[in-house]
Design a protein around this motif. Structure first.
Motif, PDB file in Angstrom:
ATOM      1  N   SER A   1      59.849 -77.766 102.453  1.00  0.00           N
ATOM      2  CA  SER A   1      58.730 -78.236 102.348  1.00  0.00           C
ATOM      3  C   SER A   1      57.944 -78.784 103.347  1.00  0.00           C
ATOM      4  CB  SER A   1      58.850 -79.453 101.242  1.00  0.00           C
ATOM      5  OG  SER A   1      59.268 -78.796 100.335  1.00  0.00           O
ATOM      6  N   PRO A   2      56.618 -78.961 103.407  1.00  0.00           N
ATOM      7  CA  PRO A   2      55.708 -79.199 104.755  1.00  0.00           C
ATOM      8  C   PRO A   2      55.993 -80.979 104.798  1.00  0.00           C
ATOM      9  CG  PRO A   2      54.388 -78.066 103.259  1.00  0.00           C
ATOM     10  CD  PRO A   2      55.887 -77.909 102.793  1.00  0.00           C
TER      11      PRO A   2
ATOM     12  N   ASP B   1      63.448 -76.724 108.280  1.00  0.00           N
ATOM     13  CA  ASP B   1      64.427 -76.230 107.560  1.00  0.00           C
ATOM     14  C   ASP B   1      65.486 -77.575 108.461  1.00  0.00           C
ATOM     15  OD1 ASP B   1      64.978 -76.314 110.669  1.00  0.00           O
ATOM     16  OD2 ASP B   1      63.901 -74.373 111.493  1.00  0.00           O
TER      17      ASP B   1
ATOM     18  N   ARG C   1      49.615 -83.257 103.466  1.00  0.00           N
ATOM     19  CA  ARG C   1      50.581 -82.638 104.304  1.00  0.00           C
ATOM     20  C   ARG C   1      49.919 -82.588 105.897  1.00  0.00           C
ATOM     21  NH1 ARG C   1      51.398 -77.037 102.109  1.00  0.00           N
ATOM     22  NH2 ARG C   1      52.216 -77.119  99.814  1.00  0.00           N
TER      23      ARG C   1
ATOM     24  N   GLY D   1      51.958 -81.360 108.671  1.00  0.00           N
ATOM     25  CA  GLY D   1      53.485 -80.680 109.138  1.00  0.00           C
ATOM     26  C   GLY D   1      53.812 -79.375 108.580  1.00  0.00           C
ATOM     27  N   ASP D   2      54.522 -78.771 108.877  1.00  0.00           N
ATOM     28  CA  ASP D   2      54.998 -77.084 108.322  1.00  0.00           C
ATOM     29  C   ASP D   2      56.366 -77.457 107.950  1.00  0.00           C
ATOM     30  OD1 ASP D   2      53.026 -75.885 110.088  1.00  0.00           O
ATOM     31  OD2 ASP D   2      54.446 -75.498 111.830  1.00  0.00           O
ATOM     32  N   ALA D   3      57.252 -76.588 107.387  1.00  0.00           N
ATOM     33  CA  ALA D   3      58.363 -77.273 106.585  1.00  0.00           C
ATOM     34  C   ALA D   3      59.363 -77.494 107.489  1.00  0.00           C
ATOM     35  CB  ALA D   3      58.359 -75.654 105.823  1.00  0.00           C
TER      36      ALA D   3
ATOM     37  N   GLN E   1      66.052 -79.220 112.062  1.00  0.00           N
ATOM     38  CA  GLN E   1      64.824 -80.263 111.760  1.00  0.00           C
ATOM     39  C   GLN E   1      65.140 -81.310 110.834  1.00  0.00           C
ATOM     40  OE1 GLN E   1      61.952 -77.965 110.785  1.00  0.00           O
ATOM     41  NE2 GLN E   1      60.668 -77.887 112.905  1.00  0.00           N
TER      42      GLN E   1
END
Length: 71
Positions: free
Chosen positions: A26-27, A44, A38, A40-42, A47
């Motif tokens: 999820s972001p 992984d 939101r 930031g990006d999703a 991260q």
């Protein structure tokens, strides 16, 4: 490239956010007033592991590995 957790904390301060949400897949998001924004990006697996290492002590990491969440 993974940002440092301090980048997200600084963003929280700028937005006057009360909570930071980092969830796999999820972001990255923050709670501002009664809403979620939101920022930031999703995230992984790599991260998420980096953020965990930056934020948590050994006891908290153990709890997270058992419960898969931490407040």
């Amino acid at each position: 490239m993974t940002q440092h957790i301090n980048d997200w904390l600084e963003e929280m301060v700028k937005r006057k956010a009360s909570d930071l949400y980092i969830t796999f897949g999820s972001p990255i998001a923050v709670r501002v007033d009664d809403g979620i924004q939101r920022i930031g990006d999703a995230v992984d697996d790599a991260q998420l592991t980096t953020y965990i290492d930056q934020l948590l002590n050994v006891a908290q990491r153990e709890e997270f590995s058992i419960m898969n969440e931490l407040n």
